[in-house]
Scaffold this active site. Structure first.
Site, PDB file in Angstrom:
ATOM      1  N   ASP A 397      21.898  10.563 -16.589  1.00 41.33           N
ATOM      2  CA  ASP A 397      22.857  10.261 -15.368  1.00 41.33           C
ATOM      3  C   ASP A 397      23.780  11.436 -15.556  1.00 41.33           C
ATOM      4  OD1 ASP A 397      21.602   8.000 -15.342  1.00 41.33           O
ATOM      5  OD2 ASP A 397      23.194   6.730 -16.374  1.00 41.33           O
TER       6      ASP A 397
HETATM    7  P1  NAP Z   1      21.348   8.663 -20.195  1.00 37.55           P
HETATM    8  O1  NAP Z   1      21.663   8.574 -18.603  1.00 37.55           O
HETATM    9  O2  NAP Z   1      21.394   7.387 -20.761  1.00 37.55           O
HETATM   10  O3  NAP Z   1      20.103   9.320 -20.333  1.00 37.55           O
HETATM   11  C1  NAP Z   1      19.352   9.379 -21.670  1.00 37.55           C
HETATM   12  C2  NAP Z   1      18.053  10.248 -21.277  1.00 37.55           C
HETATM   13  O4  NAP Z   1      17.597  10.589 -22.767  1.00 37.55           O
HETATM   14  C3  NAP Z   1      17.017   9.019 -20.809  1.00 37.55           C
HETATM   15  O5  NAP Z   1      16.579   9.530 -19.554  1.00 37.55           O
HETATM   16  C4  NAP Z   1      15.997   8.936 -21.798  1.00 37.55           C
HETATM   17  O6  NAP Z   1      14.576   9.336 -21.191  1.00 37.55           O
HETATM   18  C5  NAP Z   1      16.126  10.300 -22.622  1.00 37.55           C
HETATM   19  N1  NAP Z   1      15.743  10.084 -24.182  1.00 37.55           N
HETATM   20  C6  NAP Z   1      16.123   9.036 -25.007  1.00 37.55           C
HETATM   21  N2  NAP Z   1      15.317   9.186 -26.263  1.00 37.55           N
HETATM   22  C7  NAP Z   1      15.019  10.501 -26.132  1.00 37.55           C
HETATM   23  C8  NAP Z   1      14.523  11.196 -27.134  1.00 37.55           C
HETATM   24  N3  NAP Z   1      14.206  10.628 -28.303  1.00 37.55           N
HETATM   25  N4  NAP Z   1      13.991  12.328 -26.986  1.00 37.55           N
HETATM   26  C9  NAP Z   1      14.006  13.051 -25.543  1.00 37.55           C
HETATM   27  N5  NAP Z   1      14.780  12.366 -24.733  1.00 37.55           N
HETATM   28  C10 NAP Z   1      15.273  10.828 -25.015  1.00 37.55           C
HETATM   29  O7  NAP Z   1      22.333   9.661 -21.074  1.00 37.55           O
HETATM   30  P2  NAP Z   1      23.491  10.514 -20.316  1.00 37.55           P
HETATM   31  O8  NAP Z   1      22.995  11.439 -19.355  1.00 37.55           O
HETATM   32  O9  NAP Z   1      24.032  11.113 -21.692  1.00 37.55           O
HETATM   33  O10 NAP Z   1      24.586   9.474 -19.684  1.00 37.55           O
HETATM   34  C11 NAP Z   1      25.287   8.588 -20.469  1.00 37.55           C
HETATM   35  C12 NAP Z   1      25.700   7.442 -19.765  1.00 37.55           C
HETATM   36  O11 NAP Z   1      26.414   6.450 -20.314  1.00 37.55           O
HETATM   37  C13 NAP Z   1      26.126   7.621 -18.238  1.00 37.55           C
HETATM   38  O12 NAP Z   1      25.562   6.747 -17.168  1.00 37.55           O
HETATM   39  C14 NAP Z   1      27.603   7.003 -18.573  1.00 37.55           C
HETATM   40  O13 NAP Z   1      28.268   6.837 -17.521  1.00 37.55           O
HETATM   41  C15 NAP Z   1      27.410   6.198 -19.607  1.00 37.55           C
HETATM   42  N6  NAP Z   1      28.587   5.919 -20.311  1.00 37.55           N
HETATM   43  C16 NAP Z   1      28.874   6.852 -21.360  1.00 37.55           C
HETATM   44  C17 NAP Z   1      30.161   6.705 -21.869  1.00 37.55           C
HETATM   45  C18 NAP Z   1      30.693   7.553 -23.012  1.00 37.55           C
HETATM   46  O14 NAP Z   1      31.782   7.222 -23.431  1.00 37.55           O
HETATM   47  N7  NAP Z   1      29.815   8.496 -23.421  1.00 37.55           N
HETATM   48  C19 NAP Z   1      31.230   5.390 -21.444  1.00 37.55           C
HETATM   49  C20 NAP Z   1      30.709   4.681 -20.393  1.00 37.55           C
HETATM   50  C21 NAP Z   1      29.454   4.844 -19.792  1.00 37.55           C
HETATM   51  P3  NAP Z   1      13.244   8.820 -21.746  1.00 37.55           P
HETATM   52  O15 NAP Z   1      13.168   7.459 -22.078  1.00 37.55           O
HETATM   53  O16 NAP Z   1      12.095   9.089 -20.687  1.00 37.55           O
HETATM   54  O17 NAP Z   1      12.972   9.869 -22.977  1.00 37.55           O
END
Ligand code: NAP
Length: 470
Positions: A397
């Site tokens: 994301d």
């Molecule tokens: P993400 O959008 O959740 O994507 C994580 C990606 O990691 C997935 O596409 C997954 O694809 C891949 N993945 C998972 N396990 C893996 C592994 N073992 N090896 C390789 N790849 C792996 O993560 P992000 O880009 O960090 O975004 C964070 C999300 O959380 C955002 O939508 C954000 O708004 C939300 N959020 C975060 C917070 C915060 O405080 N951090 C707060 C509110 C909301 P595969 O399954 O194909 O591997």
């Protein structure tokens, strides 16, 4: 006797002097602890200072002159230490958000129970101010308890993570809220009407559930931060009820820092708090996303290693997948291998990458990645056009160009790391899994992007080995 000796002797003879002194020390340590936590460089020190503050507060409380029996306190200390140690040993880093939610539930139920006990014993003799503080404490404590438990359940996957919404939900929530506040008001007016007080407690528990079920798991970190804020304010109110300064100070610090953090997270996602609480984000699923058509191009480990080995500048962009794969040491090893070849390595950190604020910083600090190599979004974005390879390690994301390019996207306006502007992008992920928003990512279909499938830790370890052999 000189004044210093006199003060020390007085302090030793008067337990409440020691108590107030340790509370003062604890408050100072909490403030410096919070300050330390505001930067990755000093975060570990900040954590130790805050721990010292908590230890001082506990030790000081043991000197309270009203304590008549230490048995229950010792039992509580032992039980709490066992639960805390079990959390520290067995809960993995990836489950830290739900662990935090559980801790909030514990803190909130403690505040609510103290308030209920105080009400049962002293309601008739309390001033209106103390009764108001007590009502607020119990109300916030009870709704935070159930709200945090639901948040924990959603994050752990015990409860469905998608928003639970139904017709008339907001009206029902409003009625529960008004009922809860009405019971609070009546119990202030007539403290002998205990049914109203307990009615407020019951509605508080119900309101906590109703407040959190319509919110999707993706927004849970913001919700938790808000609940953290409520738990802090509830503790501060407990401080007013018990006449306890450290609870007032620590509760207020906790309450307001939680609130500020919620606002910062909303800003990082370009969403309002109202949108998080009432928007039902995550209910809409699996939209294709503009430009998410065509084929994803796969790259082999050997080709990826060659591309990296002959680059001048590489930027790693970690995301939630780095945490699930526990790949922080592997990414550091690959970075070392590249640096040994004279390649410039940087890390681009998105404020909401992962599942809790500072998630990536904590993981990379654990692997001793130098802080100087970590760049915030605004610092690293202008550098992508001069980056030879952007390596996306389990992020989705936070690198989705739809947030920037597609005004109809549910994540439109969320600031992103603009890796698609780099000369080439290698995305490490296991398969076709979506990001937490459930949206397809057009980045994966861009000509500049190559997909390296597999668990991030294993891919990075193999890349490090191959780069050394190039
Ligand atoms: P993400 O959008 O959740 O994507 C994580 C990606 O990691 C997935 O596409 C997954 O694809 C891949 N993945 C998972 N396990 C893996 C592994 N073992 N090896 C390789 N790849 C792996 O993560 P992000 O880009 O960090 O975004 C964070 C999300 O959380 C955002 O939508 C954000 O708004 C939300 N959020 C975060 C917070 C915060 O405080 N951090 C707060 C509110 C909301 P595969 O399954 O194909 O591997």
């Amino acid at each position: 006797m000189d004044p210093v000796t006199q003060t020390v002797q007085h302090a030793l003879q008067s337990p409440n002097y020691i108590l107030e002194f340790t509370y003062l020390v604890a408050s100072i340590l909490f403030v410096f602890g919070l300050k330390g936590l505001s930067h990755p460089d000093s975060a570990r020190r900040g954590m130790f200072l805050a721990m010292g503050g908590m230890a001082a507060a506990i030790i000081g409380t043991l000197f309270h002159r009203d304590i008549q029996f230490y048995g229950w306190i010792i039992a509580g200390l032992i039980l709490g230490s066992i639960v805390g140690a079990a959390f520290a040993i067995w809960v993995p880093m990836t489950a830290m958000p739900q662990r935090t939610a559980l801790s909030h539930a514990f803190g909130a139920i403690a505040a609510a129970l103290v308030g209920i006990a105080e009400f049962t014993m002293h309601a008739q003799t309390m001033s209106l101010f103390t009764r108001s503080a007590l009502g607020l404490e119990v109300m916030l404590g009870s709704l935070t308890t159930t709200g945090s438990l639901i948040a924990c359940g959603k994050l752990q996957g015990i409860i469905r993570g998608t928003p639970v919404q139904f017709k008339g939900q907001q009206i029902l929530n409003l009625l529960i809220f008004l009922g809860m506040v009405g019971c609070f008001g009546y119990s202030l007016y007539d403290p002998s009407a205990t049914y109203f007080f307990y009615g407020m407690v019951a509605l508080g528990f119900l309101f906590g559930v109703m407040l959190v079920i319509p919110i999707g798991s993706a927004d849970m970190p913001v919700v938790m931060s808000l609940l953290n804020s409520y738990a802090g304010l509830s503790s501060a109110a407990t401080g007013f009820v018990l006449g306890n300064n450290i609870l007032i100070i620590a509760g207020t610090l906790d309450g307001f820092s939680g609130f500020i953090l919620s606002i910062l997270m909303c800003k990082a996602m370009n969403r309002s708090i109202t949108n998080v609480l009432f928007g039902g984000f995550g209910a809409v699923h699996h939209e294709a996303g503009a430009g998410a058509t065509g084929e994803m191009r796969e790259i082999s480990l050997d080709d990826a290693a060659v591309r990296l080995a002959y680059a001048n500048k590489v930027v790693f962009v970690p995301g939630y997948g780095l945490a699930t794969a526990q790949a922080q040491h592997a990414v550091r090893d690959l970075a070392n291998a590249l640096e040994e070849r004279g390649i410039t390595v940087k890390y681009g950190i998105h404020p909401v990458a992962g599942r809790m604020p500072g998630h990536m910083n904590v993981l990379l600090a654990e692997a001793n990645v130098p802080y100087g190599e970590l760049y915030e979004m605004d610092q690293i974005n202008p550098e992508f056009p001069t980056t030879d390879v952007a390596v996306v390690v389990g992020a989705n994301d936070v690198v989705n160009p739809d947030a920037r390019d597609n005004p109809n996207s549910p994540i439109a306006g969320m600031p992103i790391l603009e890796v698609d502007k780099a000369k080439s992008v290698i995305v490490l992920k296991r398969g076709q899994g979506r990001g937490f928003s459930g949206l397809e990512n057009p980045l994966f279909f861009k000509p500049v992007t190559s997909m390296l499938y597999g668990d991030a830790k294993s891919s990075l370890a193999q890349l490090a080995q191959l780069v050394k052999n190039v």
